[in-house]
Design a protein around this motif. Structure first.
Motif, PDB file in Angstrom:
ATOM      1  N   MET A 209     -17.367   0.758  -7.453  1.00  0.00           N
ATOM      2  CA  MET A 209     -16.102   0.262  -6.905  1.00  0.00           C
ATOM      3  C   MET A 209     -16.319  -1.038  -6.131  1.00  0.00           C
ATOM      4  O   MET A 209     -15.530  -1.989  -6.235  1.00  0.00           O
ATOM      5  CB  MET A 209     -15.476   1.312  -5.991  1.00  0.00           C
ATOM      6  CG  MET A 209     -15.108   2.617  -6.690  1.00  0.00           C
ATOM      7  SD  MET A 209     -13.688   2.461  -7.794  1.00  0.00           S
ATOM      8  CE  MET A 209     -12.364   2.236  -6.621  1.00  0.00           C
ATOM      9  N   ALA A 210     -17.410  -1.112  -5.358  1.00  0.00           N
ATOM     10  CA  ALA A 210     -17.700  -2.323  -4.582  1.00  0.00           C
ATOM     11  C   ALA A 210     -18.072  -3.480  -5.516  1.00  0.00           C
ATOM     12  O   ALA A 210     -17.712  -4.643  -5.262  1.00  0.00           O
ATOM     13  CB  ALA A 210     -18.823  -2.044  -3.596  1.00  0.00           C
ATOM     14  N   ARG A 211     -18.802  -3.166  -6.615  1.00  0.00           N
ATOM     15  CA  ARG A 211     -19.256  -4.219  -7.525  1.00  0.00           C
ATOM     16  C   ARG A 211     -18.099  -4.889  -8.246  1.00  0.00           C
ATOM     17  O   ARG A 211     -18.102  -6.085  -8.487  1.00  0.00           O
ATOM     18  CB  ARG A 211     -20.227  -3.587  -8.536  1.00  0.00           C
ATOM     19  CG  ARG A 211     -20.810  -4.557  -9.546  1.00  0.00           C
ATOM     20  CD  ARG A 211     -22.110  -3.984 -10.113  1.00  0.00           C
ATOM     21  NE  ARG A 211     -21.917  -2.626 -10.573  1.00  0.00           N
ATOM     22  CZ  ARG A 211     -21.804  -2.274 -11.863  1.00  0.00           C
ATOM     23  NH1 ARG A 211     -21.818  -3.223 -12.789  1.00  0.00           N
ATOM     24  NH2 ARG A 211     -21.664  -1.017 -12.215  1.00  0.00           N
ATOM     25  N   PHE A 212     -17.076  -4.098  -8.587  1.00  0.00           N
ATOM     26  CA  PHE A 212     -15.958  -4.657  -9.360  1.00  0.00           C
ATOM     27  C   PHE A 212     -14.735  -4.954  -8.489  1.00  0.00           C
ATOM     28  O   PHE A 212     -13.692  -5.330  -9.008  1.00  0.00           O
ATOM     29  CB  PHE A 212     -15.563  -3.689 -10.490  1.00  0.00           C
ATOM     30  CG  PHE A 212     -16.615  -3.566 -11.548  1.00  0.00           C
ATOM     31  CD1 PHE A 212     -16.940  -4.649 -12.355  1.00  0.00           C
ATOM     32  CD2 PHE A 212     -17.284  -2.370 -11.731  1.00  0.00           C
ATOM     33  CE1 PHE A 212     -17.912  -4.528 -13.337  1.00  0.00           C
ATOM     34  CE2 PHE A 212     -18.264  -2.247 -12.698  1.00  0.00           C
ATOM     35  CZ  PHE A 212     -18.591  -3.328 -13.511  1.00  0.00           C
ATOM     36  N   TYR A 213     -14.861  -4.764  -7.168  1.00  0.00           N
ATOM     37  CA  TYR A 213     -13.733  -5.032  -6.269  1.00  0.00           C
ATOM     38  C   TYR A 213     -13.395  -6.524  -6.342  1.00  0.00           C
ATOM     39  O   TYR A 213     -14.283  -7.378  -6.248  1.00  0.00           O
ATOM     40  CB  TYR A 213     -14.088  -4.643  -4.840  1.00  0.00           C
ATOM     41  CG  TYR A 213     -12.889  -4.348  -3.967  1.00  0.00           C
ATOM     42  CD1 TYR A 213     -12.406  -3.043  -3.863  1.00  0.00           C
ATOM     43  CD2 TYR A 213     -12.239  -5.363  -3.248  1.00  0.00           C
ATOM     44  CE1 TYR A 213     -11.314  -2.754  -3.067  1.00  0.00           C
ATOM     45  CE2 TYR A 213     -11.132  -5.080  -2.459  1.00  0.00           C
ATOM     46  CZ  TYR A 213     -10.674  -3.767  -2.372  1.00  0.00           C
ATOM     47  OH  TYR A 213      -9.588  -3.486  -1.583  1.00  0.00           O
ATOM     48  N   PRO A 214     -12.124  -6.875  -6.534  1.00  0.00           N
ATOM     49  CA  PRO A 214     -11.760  -8.294  -6.632  1.00  0.00           C
ATOM     50  C   PRO A 214     -12.220  -9.072  -5.402  1.00  0.00           C
ATOM     51  O   PRO A 214     -11.973  -8.656  -4.264  1.00  0.00           O
ATOM     52  CB  PRO A 214     -10.232  -8.274  -6.743  1.00  0.00           C
ATOM     53  CG  PRO A 214      -9.908  -6.920  -7.285  1.00  0.00           C
ATOM     54  CD  PRO A 214     -10.932  -6.006  -6.715  1.00  0.00           C
ATOM     55  N   ALA A 215     -12.888 -10.193  -5.637  1.00  0.00           N
ATOM     56  CA  ALA A 215     -13.462 -10.975  -4.527  1.00  0.00           C
ATOM     57  C   ALA A 215     -12.383 -11.474  -3.568  1.00  0.00           C
ATOM     58  O   ALA A 215     -12.561 -11.437  -2.336  1.00  0.00           O
ATOM     59  CB  ALA A 215     -14.255 -12.154  -5.097  1.00  0.00           C
ATOM     60  N   ALA A 216     -11.247 -11.932  -4.111  1.00  0.00           N
ATOM     61  CA  ALA A 216     -10.176 -12.437  -3.241  1.00  0.00           C
ATOM     62  C   ALA A 216      -9.609 -11.333  -2.380  1.00  0.00           C
ATOM     63  O   ALA A 216      -9.297 -11.542  -1.187  1.00  0.00           O
ATOM     64  CB  ALA A 216      -9.073 -13.071  -4.095  1.00  0.00           C
ATOM     65  N   ALA A 217      -9.464 -10.118  -2.966  1.00  0.00           N
ATOM     66  CA  ALA A 217      -8.945  -8.991  -2.191  1.00  0.00           C
ATOM     67  C   ALA A 217      -9.936  -8.582  -1.116  1.00  0.00           C
ATOM     68  O   ALA A 217      -9.551  -8.231   0.017  1.00  0.00           O
ATOM     69  CB  ALA A 217      -8.659  -7.818  -3.131  1.00  0.00           C
ATOM     70  N   LYS A 218     -11.217  -8.644  -1.458  1.00  0.00           N
ATOM     71  CA  LYS A 218     -12.247  -8.287  -0.483  1.00  0.00           C
ATOM     72  C   LYS A 218     -12.248  -9.269   0.682  1.00  0.00           C
ATOM     73  O   LYS A 218     -12.365  -8.871   1.854  1.00  0.00           O
ATOM     74  CB  LYS A 218     -13.606  -8.268  -1.176  1.00  0.00           C
ATOM     75  CG  LYS A 218     -14.735  -7.782  -0.295  1.00  0.00           C
ATOM     76  CD  LYS A 218     -16.043  -7.712  -1.085  1.00  0.00           C
ATOM     77  CE  LYS A 218     -17.186  -7.227  -0.213  1.00  0.00           C
ATOM     78  NZ  LYS A 218     -18.467  -7.189  -0.973  1.00  0.00           N
ATOM     79  N   ALA A 219     -12.106 -10.542   0.380  1.00  0.00           N
ATOM     80  CA  ALA A 219     -12.087 -11.561   1.452  1.00  0.00           C
ATOM     81  C   ALA A 219     -10.871 -11.403   2.339  1.00  0.00           C
ATOM     82  O   ALA A 219     -10.946 -11.605   3.567  1.00  0.00           O
ATOM     83  CB  ALA A 219     -12.114 -12.964   0.831  1.00  0.00           C
ATOM     84  N   ALA A 220      -9.753 -10.986   1.757  1.00  0.00           N
ATOM     85  CA  ALA A 220      -8.525 -10.816   2.534  1.00  0.00           C
ATOM     86  C   ALA A 220      -8.400  -9.421   3.108  1.00  0.00           C
ATOM     87  O   ALA A 220      -7.402  -9.099   3.772  1.00  0.00           O
ATOM     88  CB  ALA A 220      -7.312 -11.110   1.640  1.00  0.00           C
ATOM     89  N   LYS A 221      -9.420  -8.587   2.860  1.00  0.00           N
ATOM     90  CA  LYS A 221      -9.425  -7.184   3.289  1.00  0.00           C
ATOM     91  C   LYS A 221      -8.142  -6.466   2.836  1.00  0.00           C
ATOM     92  O   LYS A 221      -7.517  -5.711   3.592  1.00  0.00           O
ATOM     93  CB  LYS A 221      -9.588  -7.074   4.806  1.00  0.00           C
ATOM     94  CG  LYS A 221     -10.895  -7.657   5.316  1.00  0.00           C
ATOM     95  CD  LYS A 221     -11.112  -7.363   6.776  1.00  0.00           C
ATOM     96  CE  LYS A 221     -12.411  -7.966   7.284  1.00  0.00           C
ATOM     97  NZ  LYS A 221     -13.601  -7.460   6.581  1.00  0.00           N
ATOM     98  N   ALA A 222      -7.757  -6.766   1.570  1.00  0.00           N
ATOM     99  CA  ALA A 222      -6.537  -6.181   0.994  1.00  0.00           C
ATOM    100  C   ALA A 222      -6.901  -4.996   0.109  1.00  0.00           C
ATOM    101  O   ALA A 222      -7.910  -5.007  -0.603  1.00  0.00           O
ATOM    102  CB  ALA A 222      -5.784  -7.229   0.179  1.00  0.00           C
ATOM    103  N   GLU A 223      -6.071  -3.960   0.187  1.00  0.00           N
ATOM    104  CA  GLU A 223      -6.242  -2.788  -0.662  1.00  0.00           C
ATOM    105  C   GLU A 223      -5.177  -2.808  -1.757  1.00  0.00           C
ATOM    106  O   GLU A 223      -4.188  -3.551  -1.673  1.00  0.00           O
ATOM    107  CB  GLU A 223      -6.132  -1.518   0.170  1.00  0.00           C
ATOM    108  CG  GLU A 223      -7.213  -1.408   1.237  1.00  0.00           C
ATOM    109  CD  GLU A 223      -7.157  -0.068   1.961  1.00  0.00           C
ATOM    110  OE1 GLU A 223      -6.121   0.643   1.821  1.00  0.00           O
ATOM    111  OE2 GLU A 223      -8.124   0.251   2.663  1.00  0.00           O
ATOM    112  N   GLY A 224      -5.376  -1.992  -2.805  1.00  0.00           N
ATOM    113  CA  GLY A 224      -4.412  -1.953  -3.897  1.00  0.00           C
ATOM    114  C   GLY A 224      -4.669  -0.786  -4.832  1.00  0.00           C
ATOM    115  O   GLY A 224      -5.475   0.103  -4.537  1.00  0.00           O
ATOM    116  N   PHE A 225      -3.981  -0.806  -5.933  1.00  0.00           N
ATOM    117  CA  PHE A 225      -4.155   0.274  -6.909  1.00  0.00           C
ATOM    118  C   PHE A 225      -3.881  -0.282  -8.314  1.00  0.00           C
ATOM    119  O   PHE A 225      -3.334  -1.373  -8.498  1.00  0.00           O
ATOM    120  CB  PHE A 225      -3.191   1.419  -6.610  1.00  0.00           C
ATOM    121  CG  PHE A 225      -1.768   1.122  -6.990  1.00  0.00           C
ATOM    122  CD1 PHE A 225      -1.257   1.481  -8.237  1.00  0.00           C
ATOM    123  CD2 PHE A 225      -0.930   0.443  -6.102  1.00  0.00           C
ATOM    124  CE1 PHE A 225       0.045   1.178  -8.583  1.00  0.00           C
ATOM    125  CE2 PHE A 225       0.377   0.141  -6.447  1.00  0.00           C
ATOM    126  CZ  PHE A 225       0.872   0.514  -7.685  1.00  0.00           C
TER     127      PHE A 225
END
Length: 401
Positions: free
Chosen positions: A318-334
């Motif tokens: 999950m961490a490897r494929f987590y979108p980089a932009a979402a990770k930088a913005a600390k955004a969650e989604g589904f």
């Protein structure tokens, strides 16, 4: 069980009738442009369509599937729903079987009477492979009794002399080489099984005519200078327009078919390239017809509601494929993905059904995670997963670093 058998029988008959209509529509243009043999081979289309209707239904998977499935449903809707009940299906099946037996008996009686009308058969003194009948007017033909042989009338040597005799025998030998008598026996079997289907009987008559034209074409391709003599020999045979059920009879019945054959004799021999194109076209029509029938029977993929997962994405995945932009913005989604399942439990052909309204790309990340999921070949309730469809909701939480 009886309702399923009746449904299969009706589906095969509808497909067979559809194949006959297609061939009836294209056989003339194909014959005129590419030759008689491609037109004859077109008759493979109806039985291929019938076999496709009886084959296991595919899972909906082609771009044309919605159109073909709609056509298939419309054809099946033509069958009265009452026939789907076992109480009605059993007597209808019994009636069908009785009709098939009566039709088979009628063909066998015709064959027996025809064979008896020939009288005793004796080998020709100069050619033991040629059988001579006791009476005049019967033949020449290929007669299946009990195996295909060339049979000629008692006056064969006086009616057909010299080159005309060679042309007639060459025609019948083409029938033998191509196995046309066996093909006609299979056609008779189809007529018995589909005794209630008028298009099958019409198609059988047209098939025999195309069969004779294909033999005419084969003979004249080797001896084009004998075109006029061949036509005159055909006209002489009009005196005995009879058709043998199990065999190939010259001229295969009546003045109108003979007229079509004579018209065909005036058409020049096609080039090898045209003949090859015609044969390829005949094969394409057969395969396309069978494919369309098979696709029309397509069923929706079974939805798997109780998967037995043997592999799922880990936290590291999950961490490897987590979108980089979402990770930088600390955004969650589904995201919700829909996938097909292979016999080994692998997910394939995944697509995104829904995802977060933001532009972080959680749908694309979910598709990458879909390659990691794997099911057991059997679900929790013991059902096989092959060809199934599964919907997977995936929630993305910001990975802890």
């Amino acid at each position: 069980m009886s309702a399923a058998v009746l449904s299969g029988l009706m589906g095969a008959n509808l497909a067979l009738a559809g194949g006959v209509l297609v061939v009836m529509a294209v056989r003339g243009p194909v014959r005129r442009r590419f030759g008689a043999l491609p037109a004859y081979l077109l008759w493979l289309t109806p039985p291929l369509c019938a076999l496709a209707a009886l084959a296991p239904a595919p899972i909906e998977a082609t771009p044309l599937a919605p159109i073909l499935i709609t056509a298939g449903k419309a054809a099946r809707a033509a069958v009265p729903p009452v026939l789907a009940t076992s109480t009605v299906a059993q007597p209808v099946l019994a009636l069908w079987a009785l009709g098939a037996l009566v039709a088979a008996a009628a063909f066998l009686v015709r064959q027996a009477r025809f064979t008896r009308s020939l009288g005793s058969l004796r080998p020709h003194p100069a050619d033991p492979r040629l059988l001579i009948g006791q009476h005049v007017g019967a033949g020449p033909m290929v007669l299946a009794s009990p195996w295909p042989r060339i049979v000629a009338p008692a006056d064969f040597d006086t009616r057909f002399q010299g080159e005309a005799r060679d042309l007639v025998l060459a025609h019948e030998r083409v029938h033998l080489a191509r196995g046309d008598a066996q093909i006609n026996a299979l056609v008779v079997a189809l007529q018995c099984l589909c005794w209630f289907n008028p298009l099958v009987h019409l198609g059988a008559h047209r098939l025999r005519l195309d069969q004779e034209m294909a033999c005419d074409e084969a003979v004249l391709a080797r001896r084009p200078e004998a075109r006029r003599l061949y036509a005159e020999t055909l006209l002489d045979t009009l005196l005995a327009p009879r058709v043998v059920p199990f065999g190939c009879h010259w001229p295969a019945g009546g003045a109108h078919p003979l007229k079509e054959r004579l018209i065909m004799l005036n058409i020049p021999t096609r080039s090898p390239a045209k003949r090859a194109t015609g044969l390829a076209l005949a094969a394409l029509v057969g395969l396309a017809g069978a494919g369309a029938v098979w696709a029309a029977e397509a069923r929706p993929a079974p939805v798997i509601t109780k998967p037995n997962w043997i592999a799922k994405p880990t936290a590291n995945d999950m961490a490897r494929f987590y979108p980089a932009a979402a990770k930088a913005a600390k955004a969650e989604g589904f995201a919700v993905i829909d996938c097909r399942v292979t016999a080994t439990g692998q997910l394939t052909a995944c697509k995104v059904l829904r995802e977060s309204a933001d532009a972080y790309g959680f749908g694309a990340a979910a598709l990458q995670l879909g390659t990691i999921f794997q099911m057991s070949p059997l679900t929790i309730d013991g059902k096989p997963v092959n060809g199934g469809q599964v919907t997977i909701p995936i929630r993305f939480s910001v990975p802890q670093t």
